[in-house]
Design a protein around this motif. Structure first.
Motif, PDB file in Angstrom:
ATOM      1  N   LEU A  57       2.951   6.102  -2.941  1.00 18.72           N
ATOM      2  CA  LEU A  57       4.078   6.876  -3.468  1.00 18.72           C
ATOM      3  C   LEU A  57       4.030   6.979  -4.996  1.00 18.72           C
ATOM      4  O   LEU A  57       4.384   8.021  -5.591  1.00 18.72           O
ATOM      5  CB  LEU A  57       5.393   6.233  -3.020  1.00 18.72           C
ATOM      6  CG  LEU A  57       5.691   6.307  -1.510  1.00 18.72           C
ATOM      7  CD1 LEU A  57       6.968   5.519  -1.182  1.00 18.72           C
ATOM      8  CD2 LEU A  57       5.839   7.752  -1.059  1.00 18.72           C
ATOM      9  N   PHE A  58       3.622   5.866  -5.645  1.00 22.80           N
ATOM     10  CA  PHE A  58       3.510   5.889  -7.128  1.00 22.80           C
ATOM     11  C   PHE A  58       2.470   6.894  -7.592  1.00 22.80           C
ATOM     12  O   PHE A  58       2.683   7.670  -8.546  1.00 22.80           O
ATOM     13  CB  PHE A  58       3.174   4.481  -7.615  1.00 22.80           C
ATOM     14  CG  PHE A  58       2.929   4.411  -9.089  1.00 22.80           C
ATOM     15  CD1 PHE A  58       3.985   4.433  -9.996  1.00 22.80           C
ATOM     16  CD2 PHE A  58       1.618   4.333  -9.585  1.00 22.80           C
ATOM     17  CE1 PHE A  58       3.734   4.362 -11.347  1.00 22.80           C
ATOM     18  CE2 PHE A  58       1.394   4.273 -10.935  1.00 22.80           C
ATOM     19  CZ  PHE A  58       2.459   4.280 -11.837  1.00 22.80           C
ATOM     20  N   ILE A  59       1.314   6.927  -6.870  1.00 19.92           N
ATOM     21  CA  ILE A  59       0.244   7.862  -7.264  1.00 19.92           C
ATOM     22  C   ILE A  59       0.693   9.308  -7.049  1.00 19.92           C
ATOM     23  O   ILE A  59       0.467  10.195  -7.885  1.00 19.92           O
ATOM     24  CB  ILE A  59      -1.036   7.548  -6.458  1.00 19.92           C
ATOM     25  CG1 ILE A  59      -1.580   6.162  -6.846  1.00 19.92           C
ATOM     26  CG2 ILE A  59      -2.097   8.626  -6.687  1.00 19.92           C
ATOM     27  CD1 ILE A  59      -2.750   5.678  -5.996  1.00 19.92           C
ATOM     28  N   ILE A  60       1.405   9.527  -5.933  1.00 21.26           N
ATOM     29  CA  ILE A  60       1.880  10.894  -5.668  1.00 21.26           C
ATOM     30  C   ILE A  60       2.891  11.342  -6.730  1.00 21.26           C
ATOM     31  O   ILE A  60       2.856  12.470  -7.236  1.00 21.26           O
ATOM     32  CB  ILE A  60       2.510  10.960  -4.264  1.00 21.26           C
ATOM     33  CG1 ILE A  60       1.435  10.750  -3.188  1.00 21.26           C
ATOM     34  CG2 ILE A  60       3.212  12.310  -4.050  1.00 21.26           C
ATOM     35  CD1 ILE A  60       2.002  10.639  -1.778  1.00 21.26           C
ATOM     36  N   GLY A  61       3.817  10.449  -7.131  1.00 19.45           N
ATOM     37  CA  GLY A  61       4.796  10.791  -8.182  1.00 19.45           C
ATOM     38  C   GLY A  61       4.136  11.089  -9.516  1.00 19.45           C
ATOM     39  O   GLY A  61       4.519  12.009 -10.252  1.00 19.45           O
ATOM     40  N   LEU A  62       3.119  10.269  -9.842  1.00 21.77           N
ATOM     41  CA  LEU A  62       2.427  10.487 -11.121  1.00 21.77           C
ATOM     42  C   LEU A  62       1.709  11.834 -11.127  1.00 21.77           C
ATOM     43  O   LEU A  62       1.713  12.565 -12.120  1.00 21.77           O
ATOM     44  CB  LEU A  62       1.449   9.335 -11.347  1.00 21.77           C
ATOM     45  CG  LEU A  62       0.667   9.351 -12.663  1.00 21.77           C
ATOM     46  CD1 LEU A  62       1.630   9.285 -13.844  1.00 21.77           C
ATOM     47  CD2 LEU A  62      -0.316   8.177 -12.728  1.00 21.77           C
ATOM     48  N   VAL A  63       1.134  12.153  -9.955  1.00 20.37           N
ATOM     49  CA  VAL A  63       0.427  13.449  -9.868  1.00 20.37           C
ATOM     50  C   VAL A  63       1.415  14.607 -10.022  1.00 20.37           C
ATOM     51  O   VAL A  63       1.138  15.608 -10.705  1.00 20.37           O
ATOM     52  CB  VAL A  63      -0.327  13.538  -8.535  1.00 20.37           C
ATOM     53  CG1 VAL A  63      -0.873  14.958  -8.316  1.00 20.37           C
ATOM     54  CG2 VAL A  63      -1.464  12.528  -8.492  1.00 20.37           C
ATOM     55  N   LEU A  64       2.574  14.476  -9.410  1.00 19.67           N
ATOM     56  CA  LEU A  64       3.591  15.536  -9.535  1.00 19.67           C
ATOM     57  C   LEU A  64       4.059  15.697 -10.980  1.00 19.67           C
ATOM     58  O   LEU A  64       4.245  16.815 -11.478  1.00 19.67           O
ATOM     59  CB  LEU A  64       4.772  15.237  -8.608  1.00 19.67           C
ATOM     60  CG  LEU A  64       4.488  15.332  -7.105  1.00 19.67           C
ATOM     61  CD1 LEU A  64       5.711  14.881  -6.305  1.00 19.67           C
ATOM     62  CD2 LEU A  64       4.106  16.760  -6.739  1.00 19.67           C
ATOM     63  N   ILE A  65       4.242  14.564 -11.637  1.00 16.26           N
ATOM     64  CA  ILE A  65       4.705  14.640 -13.042  1.00 16.26           C
ATOM     65  C   ILE A  65       3.640  15.289 -13.910  1.00 16.26           C
ATOM     66  O   ILE A  65       3.930  16.163 -14.747  1.00 16.26           O
ATOM     67  CB  ILE A  65       5.059  13.231 -13.549  1.00 16.26           C
ATOM     68  CG1 ILE A  65       6.306  12.711 -12.820  1.00 16.26           C
ATOM     69  CG2 ILE A  65       5.308  13.253 -15.054  1.00 16.26           C
ATOM     70  CD1 ILE A  65       6.636  11.255 -13.140  1.00 16.26           C
ATOM     71  N   LEU A  66       2.385  14.866 -13.712  1.00 15.86           N
ATOM     72  CA  LEU A  66       1.326  15.456 -14.519  1.00 15.86           C
ATOM     73  C   LEU A  66       1.152  16.938 -14.199  1.00 15.86           C
ATOM     74  O   LEU A  66       0.926  17.776 -15.082  1.00 15.86           O
ATOM     75  CB  LEU A  66       0.014  14.698 -14.268  1.00 15.86           C
ATOM     76  CG  LEU A  66      -0.046  13.254 -14.789  1.00 15.86           C
ATOM     77  CD1 LEU A  66      -1.349  12.573 -14.351  1.00 15.86           C
ATOM     78  CD2 LEU A  66       0.079  13.243 -16.303  1.00 15.86           C
TER      79      LEU A  66
ATOM     80  N   MET B   4       0.837  -1.201   0.000  1.00 14.46           N
ATOM     81  CA  MET B   4       0.000   0.000   0.000  1.00 14.46           C
ATOM     82  C   MET B   4       0.877   1.259   0.000  1.00 14.46           C
ATOM     83  O   MET B   4       0.556   2.236  -0.680  1.00 14.46           O
ATOM     84  CB  MET B   4      -0.918  -0.046   1.239  1.00 14.46           C
ATOM     85  CG  MET B   4      -1.844   1.186   1.367  1.00 14.46           C
ATOM     86  SD  MET B   4      -3.006   1.317  -0.014  1.00 14.46           S
ATOM     87  CE  MET B   4      -4.036  -0.137   0.308  1.00 14.46           C
ATOM     88  N   ARG B   5       1.923   1.197   0.734  1.00 14.81           N
ATOM     89  CA  ARG B   5       2.822   2.368   0.776  1.00 14.81           C
ATOM     90  C   ARG B   5       3.421   2.672  -0.598  1.00 14.81           C
ATOM     91  O   ARG B   5       3.536   3.827  -1.011  1.00 14.81           O
ATOM     92  CB  ARG B   5       3.930   2.100   1.795  1.00 14.81           C
ATOM     93  CG  ARG B   5       4.858   3.274   2.042  1.00 14.81           C
ATOM     94  CD  ARG B   5       5.773   2.943   3.231  1.00 14.81           C
ATOM     95  NE  ARG B   5       6.736   4.026   3.438  1.00 14.81           N
ATOM     96  CZ  ARG B   5       7.895   4.127   2.844  1.00 14.81           C
ATOM     97  NH1 ARG B   5       8.263   3.197   1.988  1.00 14.81           N
ATOM     98  NH2 ARG B   5       8.707   5.127   3.114  1.00 14.81           N
ATOM     99  N   LYS B   6       3.789   1.620  -1.317  1.00 13.83           N
ATOM    100  CA  LYS B   6       4.364   1.804  -2.655  1.00 13.83           C
ATOM    101  C   LYS B   6       3.323   2.386  -3.628  1.00 13.83           C
ATOM    102  O   LYS B   6       3.626   3.215  -4.479  1.00 13.83           O
ATOM    103  CB  LYS B   6       4.902   0.491  -3.192  1.00 13.83           C
ATOM    104  CG  LYS B   6       6.144   0.016  -2.461  1.00 13.83           C
ATOM    105  CD  LYS B   6       6.663  -1.276  -3.086  1.00 13.83           C
ATOM    106  CE  LYS B   6       7.932  -1.763  -2.381  1.00 13.83           C
ATOM    107  NZ  LYS B   6       8.430  -2.996  -2.963  1.00 13.83           N
ATOM    108  N   ILE B   7       2.108   1.930  -3.502  1.00 17.36           N
ATOM    109  CA  ILE B   7       1.050   2.410  -4.411  1.00 17.36           C
ATOM    110  C   ILE B   7       0.802   3.892  -4.166  1.00 17.36           C
ATOM    111  O   ILE B   7       0.653   4.696  -5.100  1.00 17.36           O
ATOM    112  CB  ILE B   7      -0.230   1.587  -4.184  1.00 17.36           C
ATOM    113  CG1 ILE B   7      -0.015   0.127  -4.611  1.00 17.36           C
ATOM    114  CG2 ILE B   7      -1.400   2.202  -4.965  1.00 17.36           C
ATOM    115  CD1 ILE B   7      -1.172  -0.809  -4.294  1.00 17.36           C
TER     116      ILE B   7
END
Length: 383
Positions: free
Chosen positions: A6-15, A1-4
């Motif tokens: 972090l992945f969502i937060i990174g994708l949001v930052l990139i977008l 869950m922690r990895k998911i």
């Protein structure tokens, strides 16, 4: 869950970074300004074809027309002159330029005159007895004979016998020898044949003068000549007596002369003909460099423009309805700065000054013909 997470937060930052960058780029686009159309200001002149004289520019050195090279024909000591015999000294006509001491020669001449007088006197008794009709003439000749004056001509003799008698006594031989001595005496003095100035003095008072020695140079300062070289093509267009405009190179002084002589021989090296122009004016000095404008001929229905206005040596720009166009012309005569052309219709507005970057179809506007600034002027208008 922690990895998911972090992945969502990174994708949001990139977008978010992508959309932020796109917004910044789109907001930085500036509106393109409307292009300005450049309209150059040109200066024009209206063509009026007429009779244009062909003027040939040439130059030459001024020389005195009347010149006297002073040479000695006799030997003696330079005695004196009417004025100090110095360069630049002026003399009037008839004044003595050089007088050489002739005391010794004069004494010899007087002795010869005395011998001649004695010879005539010895004839008188025989003339009285043998030729009484001729005696009165010879007696009058003796009575008028003056040793201090020039020897008078011998009496005219109509009788052949009297002529033979006088000739046999050596009278004619003695007479002509005496006249020869008198002519030689006159060479001890040189007088000025015209008003002028001494331009060269090679002797001074007291100098021993020898036959053939150059003594100086004397010129007439009232009339000068300038020798001009013109192309052979224009030799038949000049005539003796035509007026010629002369000027100094800096243009500070102008003179008017006339053609005095035209040489009949062409210089093989330069293919030119010598023309001699006579000029009379105050302020002229020998050796002056003068420029001349010779009017050789006249061209009908022609116009004179600056050589800078020619395009490819045979075209000129003209203005029609604010548009620059070009037309062919026929050059007739080229001078250093001007050219005479034919083929331009009357009333055509041609450029009076060249403009940089000119081309057919250029949009232009007319400026004043006499602007205060002589350089090229350009302007911009918003269309």
């Amino acid at each position: 869950m922690r990895k998911i997470i972090l992945f969502i937060i990174g994708l949001v930052l990139i977008l978010g970074a992508f959309f932020a960058a796109k917004w910044i780029i789109d907001s930085n686009v500036k509106e393109q300004p409307r292009a300005e159309k450049i309209v150059k200001t040109v200066f024009t002149e209206t063509v009026n074809n007429q009779l244009v004289p062909v003027v040939i520019p040439t130059n030459g050195i001024l020389t005195a027309k009347n010149r006297l090279e002073l040479f000695a024909e006799v030997q003696g000591v330079f005695k004196n002159s009417a004025h100090p015999f110095k360069t630049g000294q002026e003399y009037r006509r008839g004044q003595t330029l050089i007088r050489i001491d002739a005391a010794e020669f004069y004494a010899s001449l007087q002795a010869s005159k005395s011998d001649f007088y004695n010879l005539i006197t010895s004839l008188m008794p025989d003339l009285r007895l043998d030729y009484p009709e001729a005696f009165p003439k010879w007696e009058q000749y003796l009575n008028t004979f003056d040793l201090n004056k020039a020897t008078p001509p011998l009496p005219e003799t109509t009788s052949e016998n009297v002529k033979y008698f006088v000739t046999g006594r050596g009278v004619y031989t003695a007479y002509y020898n005496l006249k020869n001595l008198e002519q030689r005496l006159g060479k001890y003095s040189i007088t000025a044949p015209f008003n002028g100035v001494l331009t060269e003095a090679l002797v001074t008072e007291g100098t021993l003068v020898r036959p053939g020695q150059q003594l100086g140079e004397f010129i007439d300062t009232s009339v000068f000549e300038v020798e001009l070289a013109i192309q052979k093509n224009f030799s038949d267009l000049l005539a003796v007596g035509e007026k010629v405009a002369l000027s100094t190179p800096d243009g500070t002084a102008t003179f008017t002369g006339k053609v005095a002589r035209i040489n009949g021989k062409i210089d093989q090296a330069t293919q030119t003909i010598k023309v001699f122009v006579e000029v009379r004016a105050e302020g002229l000095k020998e050796g002056m460099y003068l420029e001349a404008q010779l009017e050789a001929q006249e061209v009908e229905n022609a116009y004179e423009i600056s050589r800078k206005l020619l395009v490819d040596e045979s075209n000129v720009y003209f203005v029609r309805d604010s548009i620059l166009e070009i037309m062919p012309v026929e050059p007739v005569y080229f001078s250093p700065n001007q050219v005479i052309v034919k083929g331009i219709p009357d009333g055509t507005e041609i450029l009076s000054r060249p403009i940089p970057g000119a081309y057919v179809g250029m949009l232009v506007k007319r400026g004043e013909n006499t602007p205060s600034n002589p350089t090229e002027q350009t302007g911009k208008t918003q269309n």
